[in-house]
Design a protein around this motif. Sequence first.
Motif, PDB file in Angstrom:
ATOM      1  N   GLU A 190      -7.721 -11.558   2.583  1.00  0.00           N
ATOM      2  CA  GLU A 190      -9.255 -11.280   3.216  1.00  0.00           C
ATOM      3  C   GLU A 190      -9.973 -10.517   2.275  1.00  0.00           C
ATOM      4  O   GLU A 190     -10.573  -9.591   2.319  1.00  0.00           O
ATOM      5  N   GLY A 191     -10.137 -11.414   1.008  1.00  0.00           N
ATOM      6  CA  GLY A 191     -11.230 -10.747  -0.029  1.00  0.00           C
ATOM      7  C   GLY A 191     -10.516  -9.451  -0.880  1.00  0.00           C
ATOM      8  O   GLY A 191     -11.254  -9.330  -1.739  1.00  0.00           O
ATOM      9  N   GLN A 192      -9.402  -9.226  -0.612  1.00  0.00           N
ATOM     10  CA  GLN A 192      -8.787  -7.884  -1.232  1.00  0.00           C
ATOM     11  C   GLN A 192      -7.824  -8.544  -2.012  1.00  0.00           C
ATOM     12  O   GLN A 192      -7.069  -9.289  -1.807  1.00  0.00           O
ATOM     13  N   GLY A 203      -3.859 -11.955  -2.835  1.00  0.00           N
ATOM     14  CA  GLY A 203      -5.212 -12.008  -2.341  1.00  0.00           C
ATOM     15  C   GLY A 203      -4.997 -12.330  -0.749  1.00  0.00           C
ATOM     16  O   GLY A 203      -4.579 -12.979  -0.279  1.00  0.00           O
ATOM     17  N   TYR A 259      -4.283  -7.265  -4.141  1.00  0.00           N
ATOM     18  CA  TYR A 259      -3.245  -6.169  -4.086  1.00  0.00           C
ATOM     19  C   TYR A 259      -2.394  -6.648  -5.173  1.00  0.00           C
ATOM     20  O   TYR A 259      -1.786  -7.733  -5.446  1.00  0.00           O
ATOM     21  N   GLN A 283       0.715  -1.292   0.091  1.00  0.00           N
ATOM     22  CA  GLN A 283      -0.048   0.032  -0.138  1.00  0.00           C
ATOM     23  C   GLN A 283       1.005   1.208   0.011  1.00  0.00           C
ATOM     24  O   GLN A 283       0.480   2.210  -0.633  1.00  0.00           O
ATOM     25  N   THR A 325       0.050 -10.757  -8.212  1.00  0.00           N
ATOM     26  CA  THR A 325      -1.043 -10.421  -7.369  1.00  0.00           C
ATOM     27  C   THR A 325      -1.166 -11.227  -5.854  1.00  0.00           C
ATOM     28  O   THR A 325      -0.842 -12.535  -6.225  1.00  0.00           O
TER      29      THR A 325
END
Length: 356
Positions: A316-318, A314, A320, A291, A312
Amino acid sequence: MENTLALDLTIEKTAHSRLSQVDLKQPIFGRTFTDHMLSADYMGGKWTNVRIMPYQDISISPALSAIHYGQSIFEGLKAYKNAEGEVLCFRPDENFKRMNKSAVRMCMPTIPEEIFMGGLRELLNLDRDWVPAGEGCSLYIRPVMFATDAFIGLRPSETYKFLIFCSPAGVYYSAPVKVKVETRYTRAAEGGTGAAKAAGNYAAAMYPTKLAYQEGFDQVLWTDAKEHRYIEEAGSMNIMFIINGTIITAPETDTVLPGITRKSVLQLAREWGVPVEERKPGVAEVIQAIQNGTLQEAFGVGTAATIAHIKTIGYEGQLYELPDVANRPFSNRVYQELEDIKRGRKADTRGWVMKI
Ligand code: COI
């Protein structure tokens, strides 16, 4: 690496080579096997019957100990061709040592060096024409040992079989991978068998990995069994992150497979002056670094996977997204360096290559 070991070995060559039926320019990982295999049996407290024979099926008892109680361990290593057409095998002595560590953990007999290393050398010599030469291609070598007692009482088997067979291979991951941080299931717990290359570890990983596939991921990022807060490995490979210029990767504890590519990458990094921290990367630390833009690279390292860029993550459902693969100087450089060493394009100054 020289071979100075005496080996009592019989060799039966195939009368029907299958080589002409195989496209060595585009081999698919793990599907085709070379003409010969090495086989040895452990019985009466010693290894015997060491032979190279045509690659073939083996018959087993329904009571075979390995299929009931899981005493089964394996290794993975690779051989390459150099520009002169010679066969080079990458760090087989490390696989030999690791296999014997796995054997001790799984209460199995260790394999003498002359059988593993000497047998491997003879096998590669015999099947040398099967080693693909193309970029990204190699001969994947699979040593495996399993319990062969026909007995269903629960105790360590008294007999075992050791095999080495080979498969011409292309790339394992054809594109950068999408991984899911696993926060429910566990690959390995402290005191368990996570550091052994034991068949059961891979079996236990299959269900959570299937769930991850169903969500569109290629692999699971395993976290610690207690809190699921720290990243350990990716199941088919070890995993490294570069945050603020420092490589962070889980140390060799009993929950992490001591990878040979991992060890090689860390040695090169230290030689190049790249800071390395062998500690478990925190999940929160990695997400925060993505982030705030300080996560520069993330990649898997393994024999089959080589250097596999992570694109990528993943959690908790997000999802990145990670930096573009072209802007990853360390993982691209280390991939190239290892390829050059393995294929004999750079001098083997570290004694990593066994020439056949
Ligand atoms: C290897 O990298 O050699 C392995 O054994 C991993 C396996 C999942 C293909």
